[in-house]
Design a protein around this motif. Sequence first.
Motif, PDB file in Angstrom:
ATOM      1  N   PHE A 347     -29.322  -6.174  11.362  1.00 19.91           N
ATOM      2  CA  PHE A 347     -28.694  -5.485  12.842  1.00 19.91           C
ATOM      3  C   PHE A 347     -27.534  -4.552  12.627  1.00 19.91           C
ATOM      4  O   PHE A 347     -27.556  -4.476  13.402  1.00 19.91           O
ATOM      5  CB  PHE A 347     -28.650  -6.688  13.809  1.00 19.91           C
ATOM      6  CG  PHE A 347     -30.744  -6.999  13.913  1.00 19.91           C
ATOM      7  CD1 PHE A 347     -31.011  -6.264  13.603  1.00 19.91           C
ATOM      8  CD2 PHE A 347     -30.709  -8.345  13.487  1.00 19.91           C
ATOM      9  CE1 PHE A 347     -32.945  -6.997  14.591  1.00 19.91           C
ATOM     10  CE2 PHE A 347     -31.898  -8.601  13.270  1.00 19.91           C
ATOM     11  CZ  PHE A 347     -32.920  -7.881  13.987  1.00 19.91           C
ATOM     12  N   ARG A 348     -26.301  -5.511  11.865  1.00 19.02           N
ATOM     13  CA  ARG A 348     -25.343  -4.743  11.557  1.00 19.02           C
ATOM     14  C   ARG A 348     -25.294  -3.678  11.073  1.00 19.02           C
ATOM     15  O   ARG A 348     -24.798  -2.514  11.611  1.00 19.02           O
ATOM     16  CB  ARG A 348     -24.288  -6.098  10.967  1.00 19.02           C
ATOM     17  CG  ARG A 348     -22.833  -5.385  11.409  1.00 19.02           C
ATOM     18  CD  ARG A 348     -22.112  -5.560   9.886  1.00 19.02           C
ATOM     19  NE  ARG A 348     -22.078  -7.093   9.898  1.00 19.02           N
ATOM     20  CZ  ARG A 348     -21.757  -7.904   8.684  1.00 19.02           C
ATOM     21  NH1 ARG A 348     -21.642  -6.405   7.987  1.00 19.02           N
ATOM     22  NH2 ARG A 348     -22.160  -9.282   8.251  1.00 19.02           N
ATOM     23  N   LEU A 349     -25.693  -3.133  10.104  1.00 22.18           N
ATOM     24  CA  LEU A 349     -26.587  -2.418   9.184  1.00 22.18           C
ATOM     25  C   LEU A 349     -26.727  -1.275  10.035  1.00 22.18           C
ATOM     26  O   LEU A 349     -26.502  -0.369   9.629  1.00 22.18           O
ATOM     27  CB  LEU A 349     -27.322  -2.556   8.172  1.00 22.18           C
ATOM     28  CG  LEU A 349     -25.922  -3.649   6.626  1.00 22.18           C
ATOM     29  CD1 LEU A 349     -26.909  -3.567   6.273  1.00 22.18           C
ATOM     30  CD2 LEU A 349     -24.664  -2.614   6.860  1.00 22.18           C
ATOM     31  N   GLN A 361     -27.195   3.725  22.223  1.00 18.39           N
ATOM     32  CA  GLN A 361     -28.367   3.135  22.992  1.00 18.39           C
ATOM     33  C   GLN A 361     -28.965   1.693  22.024  1.00 18.39           C
ATOM     34  O   GLN A 361     -28.520   0.611  21.992  1.00 18.39           O
ATOM     35  CB  GLN A 361     -29.345   3.235  24.132  1.00 18.39           C
ATOM     36  CG  GLN A 361     -28.674   4.183  25.429  1.00 18.39           C
ATOM     37  CD  GLN A 361     -27.674   2.878  26.033  1.00 18.39           C
ATOM     38  OE1 GLN A 361     -28.061   1.659  26.114  1.00 18.39           O
ATOM     39  NE2 GLN A 361     -26.822   2.960  27.816  1.00 18.39           N
ATOM     40  N   GLY A 362     -29.604   2.685  21.191  1.00 22.39           N
ATOM     41  CA  GLY A 362     -30.282   1.941  20.450  1.00 22.39           C
ATOM     42  C   GLY A 362     -28.974   1.263  19.527  1.00 22.39           C
ATOM     43  O   GLY A 362     -29.878   0.017  18.768  1.00 22.39           O
ATOM     44  N   ALA A 363     -28.383   1.689  18.777  1.00 24.92           N
ATOM     45  CA  ALA A 363     -27.045   1.006  18.538  1.00 24.92           C
ATOM     46  C   ALA A 363     -26.469  -0.288  18.947  1.00 24.92           C
ATOM     47  O   ALA A 363     -26.349  -1.622  18.308  1.00 24.92           O
ATOM     48  CB  ALA A 363     -25.607   1.842  17.879  1.00 24.92           C
ATOM     49  N   PHE A 367     -26.391  -4.119  17.383  1.00 26.63           N
ATOM     50  CA  PHE A 367     -25.219  -5.036  17.712  1.00 26.63           C
ATOM     51  C   PHE A 367     -25.317  -6.740  18.271  1.00 26.63           C
ATOM     52  O   PHE A 367     -24.405  -7.039  18.403  1.00 26.63           O
ATOM     53  CB  PHE A 367     -23.464  -4.457  17.773  1.00 26.63           C
ATOM     54  CG  PHE A 367     -23.848  -3.319  16.537  1.00 26.63           C
ATOM     55  CD1 PHE A 367     -23.057  -3.438  15.503  1.00 26.63           C
ATOM     56  CD2 PHE A 367     -23.010  -1.929  16.733  1.00 26.63           C
ATOM     57  CE1 PHE A 367     -22.987  -2.513  14.761  1.00 26.63           C
ATOM     58  CE2 PHE A 367     -22.906  -0.706  16.167  1.00 26.63           C
ATOM     59  CZ  PHE A 367     -22.525  -1.561  14.684  1.00 26.63           C
ATOM     60  N   LYS A 368     -25.445  -6.368  20.065  1.00 26.98           N
ATOM     61  CA  LYS A 368     -25.923  -7.413  20.038  1.00 26.98           C
ATOM     62  C   LYS A 368     -27.198  -8.476  19.276  1.00 26.98           C
ATOM     63  O   LYS A 368     -27.164  -9.516  19.366  1.00 26.98           O
ATOM     64  CB  LYS A 368     -27.058  -6.933  21.754  1.00 26.98           C
ATOM     65  CG  LYS A 368     -25.858  -6.308  23.047  1.00 26.98           C
ATOM     66  CD  LYS A 368     -26.602  -6.494  23.841  1.00 26.98           C
ATOM     67  CE  LYS A 368     -25.889  -5.780  25.108  1.00 26.98           C
ATOM     68  NZ  LYS A 368     -26.377  -5.591  26.367  1.00 26.98           N
ATOM     69  N   TYR A 379     -16.889  -7.739  12.622  1.00 22.95           N
ATOM     70  CA  TYR A 379     -17.535  -6.532  12.787  1.00 22.95           C
ATOM     71  C   TYR A 379     -18.456  -5.937  13.568  1.00 22.95           C
ATOM     72  O   TYR A 379     -18.827  -4.634  14.767  1.00 22.95           O
ATOM     73  CB  TYR A 379     -18.064  -5.731  11.444  1.00 22.95           C
ATOM     74  CG  TYR A 379     -18.718  -3.774  11.424  1.00 22.95           C
ATOM     75  CD1 TYR A 379     -17.533  -2.751  10.768  1.00 22.95           C
ATOM     76  CD2 TYR A 379     -19.387  -3.978  11.657  1.00 22.95           C
ATOM     77  CE1 TYR A 379     -18.665  -1.865  10.584  1.00 22.95           C
ATOM     78  CE2 TYR A 379     -20.477  -2.799  11.973  1.00 22.95           C
ATOM     79  CZ  TYR A 379     -19.452  -1.464  10.998  1.00 22.95           C
ATOM     80  OH  TYR A 379     -19.181  -0.370  11.409  1.00 22.95           O
ATOM     81  N   ALA A 380     -19.462  -6.507  13.890  1.00 19.19           N
ATOM     82  CA  ALA A 380     -19.748  -6.575  14.876  1.00 19.19           C
ATOM     83  C   ALA A 380     -19.456  -6.427  16.017  1.00 19.19           C
ATOM     84  O   ALA A 380     -20.126  -5.565  17.252  1.00 19.19           O
ATOM     85  CB  ALA A 380     -21.556  -7.466  15.145  1.00 19.19           C
ATOM     86  N   LEU A 381     -19.085  -7.490  16.566  1.00 14.23           N
ATOM     87  CA  LEU A 381     -18.338  -7.816  18.119  1.00 14.23           C
ATOM     88  C   LEU A 381     -17.296  -6.361  18.187  1.00 14.23           C
ATOM     89  O   LEU A 381     -16.963  -6.079  19.169  1.00 14.23           O
ATOM     90  CB  LEU A 381     -17.525  -9.097  17.590  1.00 14.23           C
ATOM     91  CG  LEU A 381     -18.244 -10.336  17.813  1.00 14.23           C
ATOM     92  CD1 LEU A 381     -16.969 -12.007  17.746  1.00 14.23           C
ATOM     93  CD2 LEU A 381     -18.866 -10.645  19.086  1.00 14.23           C
ATOM     94  N   SER A 382     -16.658  -5.876  16.870  1.00 18.14           N
ATOM     95  CA  SER A 382     -16.071  -5.198  17.334  1.00 18.14           C
ATOM     96  C   SER A 382     -16.836  -3.419  17.671  1.00 18.14           C
ATOM     97  O   SER A 382     -15.951  -3.176  19.062  1.00 18.14           O
ATOM     98  CB  SER A 382     -15.153  -4.279  16.211  1.00 18.14           C
ATOM     99  OG  SER A 382     -14.033  -3.167  15.722  1.00 18.14           O
TER     100      SER A 382
END
Length: 401
Positions: A347-349, A361-363, A367-368, A379-382
């Motif tokens: 999900f990060r990638l 919106q998809g991103a 990331f959530k 990375y995902a939090l940032s």
Amino acid sequence: PQERPGAEAEFKGEITVFETAEGYSVGHITGSQSSSRIVAGDRLTFSRRLSAAEALSGEPRPVPPGFLANLPSKEEFLARLDECADRPVTVAVARLDGFEKNVSALGREEAERVLAFVFEKVGAAFPKAVQTLWQGDSLALAWPGDDQAEVKPLAYRLVSELREPGPVSLGLVFSPGGESPENLVEDARKALNEAAFSGPGQVAVFGPLSLNVSGDRLFEGGDLSGALKEYERGLALSPGHLNLPNSLGVCLGRLGQASQALKVFEKIAELDPDNMMAHYNLGYTHLLSGRMEEAEASMSRAAELAPDNFEPLFHFGKIALELGHLDKALPALKRAGELGENRPVVFRLLGEALMLAHDHQGALAAFKKAVKTAPNDAYALSALGALFVDLANDREVARSL
């Protein structure tokens, strides 16, 4: 406890049964602190029950006294086998599957009675065989001749007949002669390990698959040189075998021999173009060597051959993303995300790819999901923080992220 007429039972509980077989039943409760109620700490003992006919007759099963103790020693067995090692010979190793479970459930004395009874039946099925107890739960047998047409059907009938007292697996070796006794028994045990892959009560004849299984065990244990020897020996027995070359190539790659590994995988892919593992391994080897374009092409083919397999989809999407091929990366990573819900890196990638495609919106959703399964993914939090600023101007939430 027995239910009283017109009343509820004094205790209702649950017993988890892990294994069932004919001829076994609950025996009794021991150590109960009360005669009318089962409480924590009571022991439930399972005991082996005689068959109905034996119970009616009152006659016990015919277990010869001291059968296991009276078998020849391993040294005597190997010496006898050595006497005919230059001639055709059959070697078998029989294992009573679940012997240690029997020891826990029945006690050692009763478990060994079952073992003795089963092994006596195995020995009687091969009357010419010399036999010995091998590694506690196995019986090794050897006899002159290598008539597969006679022995294999007999072995299958035997394991079928012995399912009631306890499932038995058999590993067989048919040798034309010239092998050392120790190697023959070891090969029979490798066949036995092959049989274990199909569950209890199976028969396997030593061959390339036995060596593949043996090599995989050594590989998993970190003995790469030992695994390599097993794979090479298996290929010497069966040059056209397709599973062994894949294992051999992976082993060569782990040993740092990437060029040789590539040759192996290329040959498999040439001989069997629909072999997904060959294309996957080829792509992974290219990836490790930094040949990204070649890695992408091989992983693409692997993902095409196995559209529901997480690994080729994930690596294909990751490689395509690194190369900037969003049209390839996005569908692969989306599908991988559907298959690998517990893999936050997907999900990060995917979030990164959607950001590059301007689908914010998809991103955000991707990331959530990454943060939900990996709360410390920096990375995902940032990225989530940046999205909260861009989409909602929510600097407080962004700062906390």
